[in-house]
Design a protein around this motif. Structure first.
Motif, PDB file in Angstrom:
ATOM      1  N   ALA A 165       0.820  -1.215   0.000  1.00  0.00           N
ATOM      2  CA  ALA A 165       0.000   0.000   0.000  1.00  0.00           C
ATOM      3  C   ALA A 165       0.850   1.259   0.000  1.00  0.00           C
ATOM      4  O   ALA A 165       0.564   2.214  -0.736  1.00  0.00           O
ATOM      5  N   LEU A 166       1.906   1.280   0.802  1.00  0.00           N
ATOM      6  CA  LEU A 166       2.758   2.462   0.860  1.00  0.00           C
ATOM      7  C   LEU A 166       3.521   2.664  -0.453  1.00  0.00           C
ATOM      8  O   LEU A 166       3.708   3.805  -0.897  1.00  0.00           O
ATOM      9  N   GLU A 167       3.931   1.581  -1.079  1.00  0.00           N
ATOM     10  CA  GLU A 167       4.617   1.679  -2.371  1.00  0.00           C
ATOM     11  C   GLU A 167       3.681   2.282  -3.426  1.00  0.00           C
ATOM     12  O   GLU A 167       4.077   3.143  -4.205  1.00  0.00           O
ATOM     13  N   ARG A 168       2.447   1.838  -3.420  1.00  0.00           N
ATOM     14  CA  ARG A 168       1.464   2.396  -4.366  1.00  0.00           C
ATOM     15  C   ARG A 168       1.237   3.879  -4.096  1.00  0.00           C
ATOM     16  O   ARG A 168       1.120   4.674  -5.014  1.00  0.00           O
ATOM     17  N   GLU A 169       1.207   4.251  -2.808  1.00  0.00           N
ATOM     18  CA  GLU A 169       1.048   5.665  -2.449  1.00  0.00           C
ATOM     19  C   GLU A 169       2.205   6.483  -2.990  1.00  0.00           C
ATOM     20  O   GLU A 169       2.004   7.574  -3.539  1.00  0.00           O
ATOM     21  N   ARG A 170       3.441   5.981  -2.855  1.00  0.00           N
ATOM     22  CA  ARG A 170       4.617   6.684  -3.374  1.00  0.00           C
ATOM     23  C   ARG A 170       4.566   6.797  -4.892  1.00  0.00           C
ATOM     24  O   ARG A 170       4.895   7.836  -5.458  1.00  0.00           O
ATOM     25  N   ASP A 171       4.155   5.721  -5.559  1.00  0.00           N
ATOM     26  CA  ASP A 171       4.081   5.715  -7.020  1.00  0.00           C
ATOM     27  C   ASP A 171       3.044   6.721  -7.552  1.00  0.00           C
ATOM     28  O   ASP A 171       3.222   7.286  -8.612  1.00  0.00           O
TER      29      ASP A 171
END
Length: 148
Positions: free
Chosen positions: A140-146
């Motif tokens: 989820a955090l990776e998607r937020e960064r992307d």
């Protein structure tokens, strides 16, 4: 303190003709409604309080889901604020005969915990104890960064 895994939910909806547009595919509004309902349940598990939708991040409908197929939605809380809960949501289409899946929609919703008077209330932190919890949160955090 609830764990991320305890907030994980998955549900299925079979796309019926009354869910479809004139192209024979599910209305995006139905998918959004199903995501909102399941996301609220994940948020309530995290907050242990009733939760209402505060915001919806970007939502792209990448593939249609035809009538007769199934929409599968996965939902889990991955971060809390003082009164808010962030929930990751993923939708996919599934052929009910073969089980073949294809991702269709991703989004993040933010919910706010409320008391019986509709006033925001504080929520507990989420625990990240297991490898599964860490993988879900990182996804989820990776998607937020992307998306930033």
């Amino acid at each position: 303190m609830p764990t991320i895994s305890e907030t994980y939910l998955e549900n299925r909806w079979r796309v019926q003709p009354n869910h479809a547009n004139n192209y024979g595919t599910v209305h995006g509004g139905n998918v959004m409604k199903w995501m909102d309902e399941l996301g609220a349940m994940s948020a309530m598990r995290a907050a242990n309080e009733p939760c209402v939708t505060a915001s919806i991040d970007q939502m792209n409908f990448n593939r249609p889901v035809p009538t007769g197929e199934t929409v599968i939605i996965e939902s889990y809380a991955y971060e809390t604020g003082r009164t808010s809960v962030k929930v990751a949501l993923d939708a996919a289409r599934e052929n009910p005969r073969t089980g073949e899946r294809e991702p269709t929609t991703k989004s993040r919703f933010v919910f706010v915990a409320i008391d019986e008077d509709g006033k925001p209330v504080e929520v507990p932190d989420l625990s990240v104890g297991s490898d599964r919890c860490r993988r879900l949160r990182e996804r989820a955090l990776e998607r937020e960064r992307d998306d930033s």
